[in-house]
Design an enzyme around this catalytic site. Structure first.
Site, PDB file in Angstrom:
ATOM      1  N   CYS A 113      20.133 -35.356 -34.485  1.00  0.00           N
ATOM      2  CA  CYS A 113      18.738 -34.937 -34.330  1.00  0.00           C
ATOM      3  C   CYS A 113      18.693 -33.464 -33.923  1.00  0.00           C
ATOM      4  O   CYS A 113      19.322 -33.065 -32.947  1.00  0.00           O
ATOM      5  CB  CYS A 113      18.071 -35.799 -33.259  1.00  0.00           C
ATOM      6  SG  CYS A 113      16.594 -35.064 -32.558  1.00  0.00           S
ATOM      7  N   GLU A 114      17.931 -32.661 -34.683  1.00  0.00           N
ATOM      8  CA  GLU A 114      17.923 -31.219 -34.396  1.00  0.00           C
ATOM      9  C   GLU A 114      17.038 -30.867 -33.199  1.00  0.00           C
ATOM     10  O   GLU A 114      17.043 -29.740 -32.741  1.00  0.00           O
ATOM     11  CB  GLU A 114      17.475 -30.429 -35.626  1.00  0.00           C
ATOM     12  CG  GLU A 114      16.011 -30.548 -35.986  1.00  0.00           C
ATOM     13  CD  GLU A 114      15.659 -29.743 -37.236  1.00  0.00           C
ATOM     14  OE1 GLU A 114      16.568 -29.436 -38.021  1.00  0.00           O
ATOM     15  OE2 GLU A 114      14.475 -29.439 -37.416  1.00  0.00           O
ATOM     16  N   HIS A 115      16.306 -31.845 -32.691  1.00  0.00           N
ATOM     17  CA  HIS A 115      15.453 -31.562 -31.526  1.00  0.00           C
ATOM     18  C   HIS A 115      16.157 -31.853 -30.214  1.00  0.00           C
ATOM     19  O   HIS A 115      15.781 -31.323 -29.176  1.00  0.00           O
ATOM     20  CB  HIS A 115      14.164 -32.386 -31.609  1.00  0.00           C
ATOM     21  CG  HIS A 115      13.370 -32.090 -32.828  1.00  0.00           C
ATOM     22  ND1 HIS A 115      12.978 -33.055 -33.725  1.00  0.00           N
ATOM     23  CD2 HIS A 115      12.905 -30.915 -33.321  1.00  0.00           C
ATOM     24  CE1 HIS A 115      12.300 -32.484 -34.709  1.00  0.00           C
ATOM     25  NE2 HIS A 115      12.248 -31.204 -34.497  1.00  0.00           N
ATOM     26  N   HIS A 116      17.149 -32.739 -30.253  1.00  0.00           N
ATOM     27  CA  HIS A 116      17.846 -33.110 -29.020  1.00  0.00           C
ATOM     28  C   HIS A 116      19.364 -33.000 -29.127  1.00  0.00           C
ATOM     29  O   HIS A 116      20.067 -33.204 -28.145  1.00  0.00           O
ATOM     30  CB  HIS A 116      17.493 -34.553 -28.625  1.00  0.00           C
ATOM     31  CG  HIS A 116      16.035 -34.756 -28.333  1.00  0.00           C
ATOM     32  ND1 HIS A 116      15.134 -35.191 -29.278  1.00  0.00           N
ATOM     33  CD2 HIS A 116      15.332 -34.560 -27.191  1.00  0.00           C
ATOM     34  CE1 HIS A 116      13.928 -35.261 -28.740  1.00  0.00           C
ATOM     35  NE2 HIS A 116      14.015 -34.883 -27.476  1.00  0.00           N
ATOM     36  N   GLN A 154      15.002 -36.768 -39.930  1.00  0.00           N
ATOM     37  CA  GLN A 154      15.292 -37.791 -40.945  1.00  0.00           C
ATOM     38  C   GLN A 154      14.479 -37.578 -42.230  1.00  0.00           C
ATOM     39  O   GLN A 154      14.966 -37.835 -43.330  1.00  0.00           O
ATOM     40  CB  GLN A 154      15.035 -39.178 -40.350  1.00  0.00           C
ATOM     41  CG  GLN A 154      15.539 -40.308 -41.244  1.00  0.00           C
ATOM     42  CD  GLN A 154      15.371 -41.653 -40.577  1.00  0.00           C
ATOM     43  OE1 GLN A 154      15.601 -41.801 -39.380  1.00  0.00           O
ATOM     44  NE2 GLN A 154      14.966 -42.651 -41.342  1.00  0.00           N
ATOM     45  N   HIS A 182      17.755 -43.330 -33.735  1.00  0.00           N
ATOM     46  CA  HIS A 182      17.859 -41.997 -33.140  1.00  0.00           C
ATOM     47  C   HIS A 182      18.186 -42.190 -31.662  1.00  0.00           C
ATOM     48  O   HIS A 182      17.375 -42.768 -30.931  1.00  0.00           O
ATOM     49  CB  HIS A 182      16.527 -41.254 -33.271  1.00  0.00           C
ATOM     50  CG  HIS A 182      16.178 -40.918 -34.701  1.00  0.00           C
ATOM     51  ND1 HIS A 182      15.890 -39.651 -35.112  1.00  0.00           N
ATOM     52  CD2 HIS A 182      16.098 -41.698 -35.802  1.00  0.00           C
ATOM     53  CE1 HIS A 182      15.638 -39.654 -36.420  1.00  0.00           C
ATOM     54  NE2 HIS A 182      15.749 -40.891 -36.850  1.00  0.00           N
ATOM     55  N   CYS A 184      18.083 -40.202 -29.363  1.00  0.00           N
ATOM     56  CA  CYS A 184      17.124 -39.540 -28.466  1.00  0.00           C
ATOM     57  C   CYS A 184      15.935 -40.443 -28.170  1.00  0.00           C
ATOM     58  O   CYS A 184      15.224 -40.235 -27.186  1.00  0.00           O
ATOM     59  CB  CYS A 184      16.664 -38.214 -29.060  1.00  0.00           C
ATOM     60  SG  CYS A 184      15.995 -38.370 -30.712  1.00  0.00           S
TER      61      CYS A 184
HETATM   62 ZN   LIG Z   1      15.434 -36.246 -31.179  1.00  0.00          ZN
END
Ligand SMILES: [Zn+2]
Length: 225
Positions: A113-116, A154, A182, A184
């Protein structure tokens, strides 16, 4: 104040897992440094994070971690950022004139995941209808793996797989469904262990109800060997 607002906006965007582009956002100078130069810099960054957290990196168990993580980032889990790693697109003529749908299902997806920067783990199901060109079956697994080895959302992963296969096969008739967990979402934040995310992209004939239905029915088949 402007910057604070921007940071809040970015945090909201990340927590909602909204992507901004079908292409992975890359810097223009993304490949000016060699892999070894990147590993050398990232290892110091990881050490800095660990030391800031208060860890003693002289401990035998921890001292190898910065280098191990740096190598893993550059060569493994984010190795698919490098276009040189894209699987080569050898295709074949459809000599046996198979004109029906071909489905490669339960392709394992390991992404991040590119956010976490936490793992995304799941299955991709990919299908196409040949217009005269076919690819080796494992090529679809390799294409999924290549785009998965990046910081991802995704939705973008699903679209990138379809676009790549449309280009390789020279047809719009390509579809992909991904069902993934995910970490996260499963292991922090809302901590919902059982929740998974389903995304789909349907091109060409797969936009038609019957074709789409057939594909989804194949995915549901519980293949046992
Ligand atoms: Zn995430």
């Amino acid at each position: 104040m402007k910057i604070e607002n921007d940071i809040e906006d970015f945090e909201a965007l990340g927590n909602d897992h909204i992507g901004t582009s079908a292409n992975t956002p890359m810097r223009e100078d993304a490949f000016k440094l060699s892999n070894d130069e990147k590993i050398d810099i990232i290892k110091d960054d990881v050490r800095h994070i660990m030391e800031t957290l208060g860890l003693d990196l002289t401990d035998d168990s921890l001292k190898g971690t910065p280098m191990r993580v740096a190598k893993m980032f550059v060569k493994e889990i984010f190795g698919g950022l490098n276009p040189d790693k894209k699987p080569n697109a050898s295709t074949f003529d459809n000599k046996y004139k198979y004109g029906e749908m071909l489905v490669e299902k339960n392709i394992t997806v390991y992404s991040t995941c590119e956010h976490h920067l936490l793992p995304i783990v799941g299955k991709a199901h990919v299908a196409y209808i040949s217009n005269g060109t076919v690819v080796g079956l494992s090529k679809m697994n390799r294409i999924v793996d290549y785009f998965a080895r990046r910081p991802q959302v995704q939705e973008r992963l699903t679209i990138q797989i379809v676009k790549e296969l449309q280009e390789v096969l020279n047809t719009e008739d390509v579809a992909c469904v991904i069902d993934a967990k995910h970490l996260c979402v499963n292991s922090r934040g809302i901590r919902d262990v059982d929740c998974s995310t389903v995304t789909s992209e349907f091109g060409g004939k797969f936009k038609e109800k019957e074709t789409r239905r057939e594909f989804l029915d194949y995915i549901k088949l519980d293949t046992q060997f």
